[in-house]
Write a protein that holds these residues in place. Structure first.
Motif, short mmCIF file in Angstrom:
data_model
loop_
_atom_site.label_atom_id
_atom_site.label_comp_id
_atom_site.label_asym_id
_atom_site.label_seq_id
_atom_site.Cartn_x
_atom_site.Cartn_y
_atom_site.Cartn_z
N GLU A 15 0.80 -1.32 0.09
CA GLU A 15 0.03 0.02 0.06
C GLU A 15 0.91 1.22 0.08
O GLU A 15 0.44 2.08 -0.83
CB GLU A 15 -0.99 -0.04 1.13
CG GLU A 15 -1.93 -0.94 1.17
CD GLU A 15 -2.75 -1.13 2.36
OE1 GLU A 15 -2.73 -0.32 3.40
OE2 GLU A 15 -3.92 -1.75 2.21
N LYS A 16 2.10 1.08 0.78
CA LYS A 16 2.86 2.36 0.57
C LYS A 16 3.73 2.67 -0.26
O LYS A 16 3.73 3.72 -0.97
CB LYS A 16 3.96 2.26 1.79
CG LYS A 16 3.30 2.34 3.35
CD LYS A 16 4.40 2.19 4.48
CE LYS A 16 3.88 2.26 5.73
NZ LYS A 16 4.94 2.16 6.76
N ALA A 17 3.82 1.63 -1.22
CA ALA A 17 4.45 1.65 -2.46
C ALA A 17 3.65 2.22 -3.80
O ALA A 17 3.94 3.02 -4.43
CB ALA A 17 5.19 0.21 -3.01
N GLU A 18 2.24 1.78 -3.30
CA GLU A 18 1.29 2.18 -4.46
C GLU A 18 1.10 3.61 -4.13
O GLU A 18 0.97 4.36 -5.14
CB GLU A 18 0.27 1.23 -4.15
CG GLU A 18 -0.97 1.64 -5.27
CD GLU A 18 -2.31 0.85 -4.98
OE1 GLU A 18 -3.10 0.69 -5.79
OE2 GLU A 18 -2.56 0.19 -3.93
N ASN A 19 0.73 4.10 -2.86
CA ASN A 19 0.72 5.35 -2.63
C ASN A 19 1.86 6.38 -2.96
O ASN A 19 1.85 7.45 -3.44
CB ASN A 19 0.28 5.75 -1.07
CG ASN A 19 -1.16 5.08 -0.53
OD1 ASN A 19 -1.64 5.12 -1.51
ND2 ASN A 19 -1.32 4.97 0.50
N TYR A 20 3.08 5.74 -2.68
CA TYR A 20 4.26 6.36 -3.28
C TYR A 20 4.24 6.73 -4.79
O TYR A 20 4.57 7.88 -5.34
CB TYR A 20 5.67 5.93 -2.82
CG TYR A 20 6.66 6.58 -3.27
CD1 TYR A 20 7.15 7.66 -2.68
CD2 TYR A 20 7.49 6.08 -4.45
CE1 TYR A 20 8.43 8.35 -3.21
CE2 TYR A 20 8.61 6.45 -4.88
CZ TYR A 20 9.15 7.56 -4.11
OH TYR A 20 10.29 8.39 -4.62
N THR A 21 3.81 5.85 -5.52
CA THR A 21 3.87 5.67 -6.73
C THR A 21 2.87 6.74 -7.24
O THR A 21 3.01 7.32 -8.31
CB THR A 21 3.79 4.39 -7.54
OG1 THR A 21 4.43 3.45 -7.10
CG2 THR A 21 3.63 4.39 -9.10
N LYS A 22 1.75 6.64 -6.90
CA LYS A 22 0.67 7.53 -7.43
C LYS A 22 1.00 9.12 -6.88
O LYS A 22 0.92 9.79 -7.68
CB LYS A 22 -0.69 7.27 -6.60
CG LYS A 22 -1.20 5.99 -7.04
CD LYS A 22 -2.56 5.64 -6.26
CE LYS A 22 -3.32 4.39 -6.55
NZ LYS A 22 -4.64 4.22 -5.88
N THR A 23 1.70 9.44 -5.87
CA THR A 23 2.08 10.69 -5.51
C THR A 23 3.15 11.21 -6.31
O THR A 23 3.31 12.27 -6.71
CB THR A 23 2.58 10.70 -4.04
OG1 THR A 23 1.58 10.08 -3.05
CG2 THR A 23 2.81 12.18 -3.83
N SER A 24 3.96 10.32 -6.55
CA SER A 24 5.26 10.48 -7.68
C SER A 24 4.86 10.97 -8.99
O SER A 24 5.09 12.15 -9.71
CB SER A 24 6.12 9.51 -7.78
OG SER A 24 6.68 9.44 -6.59
#
Length: 119
Positions: A15-24
């Protein structure tokens, strides 16, 4: 119990990786929009100034042509002389357009786009 803890940690990490990707991706979109807006607004203002300068130059050239023609006795002589002047200017610009026009404009656009990445 340990397999559940590992599963929860993996899920949380996912979930953290997915959120980081979306934010980036969102940040990249916003930076791109900002850069494009800056380039377009700069270009628009320069075009507006260019149009005003073009009208000024047009009327100035008509006045000079009429004045030179009056001094030479025929008005059309003044227009021929001004046309010859602009032919010479066009030849000079054509021969040096990379150095005078293309390179500075390209550098301005590139530096405008890259200035966001430097900050």
């Amino acid at each position: 119990m340990e397999p559940n803890a590992t599963t929860n940690e993996n899920l949380n990490l996912y979930e953290k990786a997915e959120n980081y990707t979306k934010t980036s991706l969102e940040l990249l979109k916003l930076k791109t929009v900002c850069s494009v807006a800056d380039v377009v607004s700069t270009l628009t203002s320069k075009i507006a100034v260019g149009v005003v300068v073009a009208f000024f130059t047009l009327f100035l050239n008509i006045g000079i042509s009429l004045w030179v023609g009056k001094e030479l006795g025929e008005y059309y002589y003044g227009f021929f002389i001004m046309a010859l002047f602009y032919l010479i200017v066009a030849i000079v610009i054509h021969k040096t357009h990379h150095k005078l026009i293309k390179t500075p404009i390209g550098n301005t656009i590139i530096s405008s786009i890259l200035k966001e990445k430097q900050n």
